[in-house]
Design an enzyme around this catalytic site. Structure first.
Site, PDB file in Angstrom:
ATOM      1  N   ASP A 200       0.860  -1.268  -0.039  1.00 54.97           N
ATOM      2  CA  ASP A 200       0.028   0.087  -0.179  1.00 54.97           C
ATOM      3  C   ASP A 200       0.774   1.182  -0.187  1.00 54.97           C
ATOM      4  OD1 ASP A 200      -1.769   1.923   0.493  1.00 54.97           O
ATOM      5  OD2 ASP A 200      -2.977   0.988   1.844  1.00 54.97           O
ATOM      6  N   THR A 275       2.127 -12.158  -8.454  1.00 56.21           N
ATOM      7  CA  THR A 275       1.254 -11.753  -7.521  1.00 56.21           C
ATOM      8  C   THR A 275       0.308 -11.288  -8.403  1.00 56.21           C
ATOM      9  OG1 THR A 275       2.039  -9.320  -7.527  1.00 56.21           O
ATOM     10  CG2 THR A 275       2.928 -10.888  -6.019  1.00 56.21           C
ATOM     11  N   GLU A 276      -1.218 -11.115  -7.718  1.00 54.43           N
ATOM     12  CA  GLU A 276      -2.102 -10.580  -8.465  1.00 54.43           C
ATOM     13  C   GLU A 276      -2.000  -9.197  -8.976  1.00 54.43           C
ATOM     14  OE1 GLU A 276      -6.011  -9.108  -6.474  1.00 54.43           O
ATOM     15  OE2 GLU A 276      -6.972 -10.524  -7.783  1.00 54.43           O
ATOM     16  N   GLU A 277      -1.323  -8.019  -7.994  1.00 53.00           N
ATOM     17  CA  GLU A 277      -1.023  -6.882  -8.513  1.00 53.00           C
ATOM     18  C   GLU A 277       0.009  -6.863  -9.686  1.00 53.00           C
ATOM     19  OE1 GLU A 277      -2.476  -3.858  -7.551  1.00 53.00           O
ATOM     20  OE2 GLU A 277      -3.883  -5.178  -6.452  1.00 53.00           O
TER      21      GLU A 277
END
Length: 301
Positions: A200, A275-277
Site C-alpha cells: 500500500d 502476484t495478482e497486483e
C-alpha cells in the site's frame, strides 16, 4: 474431480485495500517465537502441542517424527491472495514459507486455496499422476501475461492436474499485523527471505508513517533475518520505490544487490510476475520497480 476439492473464487473474498494498521484489532500471537504452534499451518512438518498426561509418553516411530525443515524461513509480508507463495512453493519444496496479511477475507481465501491445492495433490498422488516441470510452467505463465484474461481469476491458481514438489504442504497464511507483532513469531536470524511486494503506497504525507518500510520496521526485519538473507521489494509506484530505496540505502544492515546478481535468483520471476497486483500491472502495461537487498553483518556483533 467434480466431487473433489474446489478452489475458492476471489469474487467472494474482495476487501478494500486500505487498513489502518494502528487501530486496535484482535490477533492471535505468541508471547515469544518458541511458543508459536505451527502445527495448524504445517501439519506435515509439526506435531500439535502435547496433551498433558501423567503417563510416560511412548517413543515415536521414525515415520511419526517431524520432517525437516522445522523452521519457517520465508515470509511474504502483506501476501494478498497468495500468488507469490503458490509460485514459490514448488521451487523451494524443502523450505517453509508463510504469508502474513492483515485483511481477514484475503487470509480466509488463501487458507482455503492452500487447503484445496493440498487436497488436489493428495488425490493426484493416489492416482499416480505425472509431475509438472515447474520452471517450464513458470516460463509459460510469464509469457501468457500479455494475453487478456477470460475470467477475473488469476491464470495461476496452482497446479491441480499434475504433481509438484512439496505438494503445497510448505506454505501457509496467517492474519497478523506485521508492523506490531513480527518479532513475536520469528527468532533472531531465522528468516532467509522477506518479500514486500506491491505494498500500500499510502500517498498522503500524514499516512507515510503507515508504510511497510520505515527505519523502525527495517530494524525489525534485520533482527529476524539471517546474515546473507535477501529482502525483496517491488512496486509500481515510483514515489514509493524512491521512499523504500532511500530508507534501505540508509539502513546500515542492508546493502543493495546489483541487478546482474539477481539474474540467477529463481525467486525473481515469481516476485515480478506471480502476484495478482503484478499481473494487473503487466496487463495495464505499467512499470515495475524492483530492488533487492542483502542482510549484512552487524559490526556490533
Amino acid at each position: 474431480m467434480a466431487d473433489g476439492p474446489k478452489l475458492p473464487q476471489k469474487r467472494y473474498f474482495r476487501q478494500r485495500a486500505h487498513v489502518n494498521v494502528f487501530n486496535d484489532m484482535i490477533f492471535e500471537y505468541p508471547e515469544r517465537p518458541s511458543e508459536q504452534d505451527w502445527s495448524k499451518y504445517y501439519p506435515v512438518y509439526f506435531r500439535p502441542p502435547a496433551i498433558p498426561s501423567t503417563k510416560r509418553p511412548l517413543s515415536p516411530t521414525e515415520s511419526e517424527q517431524p520432517k525437516a525443515p522445522t523452521r519457517v524461513e520465508f515470509a511474504d509480508i502483506g501476501c494478498g491472495y497468495g500468488g507469490l507463495l503458490v509460485a514459490l512453493s514448488p521451487l523451494f519444496p524443502n523450505t517453509l514459507m508463510v504469508g502474513m496479511e492483515i485483511r481477514t477475507k484475503l487470509v480466509n481465501y488463501l487458507q482455503q486455496r492452500i487447503e484445496a491445492l493440498r487436497e488436489f495433490q493428495h488425490q493426484l498422488l493416489k492416482n499416480n499422476a505425472e509431475w509438472v516441470d515447474v520452471q517450464a510452467k513458470l516460463d509459460k505463465e510469464i509469457a501468457d501475461l500479455s494475453k487478456p484474461l477470460e475470467t477475473e481469476e488469476s491464470p495461476d491458481n496452482g497446479e491441480t492436474e499434475r504433481l509438484v514438489p512439496g505438494h503445497y504442504e510448505n506454505i501457509a497464511a496467517m492474519r497478523i499485523n506485521c508492523q506490531k507483532y513480527l518479532p513475536n513469531f520469528f527468532e533472531k536470524g531465522q528468516l532467509t527471505k522477506i518479500f514486500v511486494l506491491f505494498a500500500d503506497p499510502h500517498f498522503k504525507r500524514r499516512k507515510h508513517k503507515a508504510r511497510i518500510i520505515t527505519a523502525t520496521l527495517l530494524a525489525e526485519y534485520a533482527y529476524v533475518m539471517r546474515v546473507g538473507g535477501i529482502f525483496y521489494m517491488i512496486t509500481d509506484v515510483k514515489d514509493l520505490y524512491d521512499w523504500n530505496v532511500k530508507h534501505l540505502d540508509e539502513f546500515p544492515l542492508f546493502e543493495r544487490i546489483p541487478d546482474e546478481e539477481l539474474e540467477n535468483d529463481p525467486a525473481i520471476p515469481c516476485v515480478v510476475h506471480s502476484t495478482e497486483e503484478g499481473k494487473k500491472v503487466a496487463r495495464n502495461k505499467g512499470k515495475k520497480y524492483l530492488a533487492c537487498y542483502r542482510r549484512i553483518e552487524d559490526p556490533a556483533d
